[in-house]
Design an enzyme around this catalytic site. Structure first.
Site, PDB file in Angstrom:
ATOM      1  N   ASP A  79       0.857  -1.192   0.000  1.00 39.37           N
ATOM      2  CA  ASP A  79       0.000   0.000   0.000  1.00 39.37           C
ATOM      3  C   ASP A  79       0.893   1.243   0.000  1.00 39.37           C
ATOM      4  O   ASP A  79       1.890   1.294   0.728  1.00 39.37           O
ATOM      5  CB  ASP A  79      -0.911   0.026   1.228  1.00 39.37           C
ATOM      6  CG  ASP A  79      -2.039   1.011   1.027  1.00 39.37           C
ATOM      7  OD1 ASP A  79      -3.021   0.662   0.335  1.00 39.37           O
ATOM      8  OD2 ASP A  79      -1.947   2.154   1.530  1.00 39.37           O
TER       9      ASP A  79
HETATM   10  C1  LIG Z   1       3.223   8.533  -5.643  1.00 37.72           C
HETATM   11  C2  LIG Z   1       2.897   7.509  -6.707  1.00 37.72           C
HETATM   12  C3  LIG Z   1       1.906   6.555  -6.518  1.00 37.72           C
HETATM   13  N1  LIG Z   1       1.612   5.650  -7.491  1.00 37.72           N
HETATM   14  C4  LIG Z   1       0.561   4.627  -7.317  1.00 37.72           C
HETATM   15  C5  LIG Z   1       1.080   3.320  -6.691  1.00 37.72           C
HETATM   16  C6  LIG Z   1      -0.210   2.640  -6.279  1.00 37.72           C
HETATM   17  O1  LIG Z   1      -0.667   1.846  -7.367  1.00 37.72           O
HETATM   18  C7  LIG Z   1      -1.165   3.811  -6.047  1.00 37.72           C
HETATM   19  C8  LIG Z   1      -1.560   3.892  -4.580  1.00 37.72           C
HETATM   20  O2  LIG Z   1      -2.653   3.069  -4.333  1.00 37.72           O
HETATM   21  P1  LIG Z   1      -2.622   1.706  -3.501  1.00 37.72           P
HETATM   22  O3  LIG Z   1      -3.914   1.625  -2.751  1.00 37.72           O
HETATM   23  O4  LIG Z   1      -1.337   1.569  -2.743  1.00 37.72           O
HETATM   24  O5  LIG Z   1      -2.594   0.590  -4.638  1.00 37.72           O
HETATM   25  P2  LIG Z   1      -3.646   0.258  -5.773  1.00 37.72           P
HETATM   26  O6  LIG Z   1      -5.052   0.579  -5.340  1.00 37.72           O
HETATM   27  O7  LIG Z   1      -3.169   0.894  -7.060  1.00 37.72           O
HETATM   28  O8  LIG Z   1      -3.454  -1.310  -5.936  1.00 37.72           O
HETATM   29  P3  LIG Z   1      -3.771  -2.510  -4.885  1.00 37.72           P
HETATM   30  O9  LIG Z   1      -4.378  -1.904  -3.631  1.00 37.72           O
HETATM   31  O10 LIG Z   1      -4.705  -3.432  -5.607  1.00 37.72           O
HETATM   32  O11 LIG Z   1      -2.421  -3.149  -4.620  1.00 37.72           O
HETATM   33  O12 LIG Z   1      -0.468   5.005  -6.441  1.00 37.72           O
HETATM   34  C9  LIG Z   1       2.313   5.657  -8.702  1.00 37.72           C
HETATM   35  O13 LIG Z   1       2.043   4.830  -9.589  1.00 37.72           O
HETATM   36  N2  LIG Z   1       3.303   6.581  -8.890  1.00 37.72           N
HETATM   37  C10 LIG Z   1       3.626   7.515  -7.957  1.00 37.72           C
HETATM   38  O14 LIG Z   1       4.544   8.346  -8.211  1.00 37.72           O
END
Ligand SMILES: Cc1cn([C@H]2C[C@H](O)[C@@H](COP(=O)(O)OP(=O)(O)OP(=O)(O)O)O2)c(=O)[nH]c1=O
Length: 209
Positions: A79
């Site tokens: 997360d």
């Molecule tokens: C800060 C940042 C975040 N993110 C993304 C990563 C995560 O996918 C998302 C944060 O949400 P999360 O809830 O961590 O993940 P998710 O909902 O995409 O996937 P799952 O819960 O099914 O594992 O933000 C980027 O892709 N690039 C960035 O620079």
């Protein structure tokens, strides 16, 4: 390079294409399983308690979707959140106004990106999946943004990139134009700190062999 015990399948319990690509990048063989949990923070919950609860609940949810065809596996859950200097948590923006409120606090300033990773050893007994053992870590990266204008924010929102990203930006995408500097793990900002995840995988795979 780590070598994994190929007899134990690795399952990434995530819908994030970024996490899948990061594991592919370092040649960790895995399959994906989608899990869905309520990601609302509890009242007065600190960032560290929140992110730990998220990876733990995602691992519990994974127990319900693991395939019957195998008897043991290792499950990765993660997360990612943004954290402001005052401890406020930045999640995925609900709408443009929410994104702007976050971005104004990040403009010309530093924030942190935290990713919690849990690696859990699962076993199926009498038709029921159970968690035998788990290791978890939280990795923090400092990110400094340039000064943002209203027109930059409006333009970025309309690209569609910020909507499903914690803190409303993607360092691996167009959002890189806003990142003046980072201190710490890059893959952690994208959503899965690779060095630490490989370390946890190694620990959990060696235990109970
Ligand atoms: C800060 C940042 C975040 N993110 C993304 C990563 C995560 O996918 C998302 C944060 O949400 P999360 O809830 O961590 O993940 P998710 O909902 O995409 O996937 P799952 O819960 O099914 O594992 O933000 C980027 O892709 N690039 C960035 O620079």
């Amino acid at each position: 390079m780590y070598q994994f015990n190929a007899t134990i399948p690795i399952i990434l319990a995530s819908t994030s294409p970024r996490r899948r690509e990061l594991l592919d990048q370092v040649a960790v063989p895995h399959t994906c399983a989608a899990v869905s949990i309520d990601e609302s923070p509890l009242a007065e919950e600190s960032a560290i308690d929140y992110i730990g609860r998220m990876v733990s609940q995602k691992a519990q949810a994974a127990l319900q979707v693991l395939p019957n065809a195998m008897t043991e596996c290792v499950v990765i859950t993660a997360d990612t959140i943004g954290v402001l200097p005052d401890g406020a948590v930045l999640q995925k923006p609900n709408d443009f106004a929410d994104a702007c409120a976050m971005w104004r606090q990040m403009s010309n300033a530093s924030h942190q990106v935290w990713t919690a990773v849990q690696v859990s050893r699962m076993a199926q007994r009498s038709g029921q999946w159970q968690m035998d053992y788990a290791e978890r870590t939280v990795v923090r990266t400092d990110v400094k943004f340039i000064a943002l204008t209203d027109s930059m924010m409006a333009h970025y929102w309309h690209t569609g990139e910020p909507q499903d990203k914690a803190g409303g930006y993607a360092i691996q995408g167009l959002g890189a134009a806003w990142v003046k500097a980072i201190d710490g793990s890059y893959s952690n900002v994208v959503g899965l700190p690779l060095v630490e995840t490989l370390d946890l995988l190694s620990q959990v795979m060696q235990t109970h062999q």
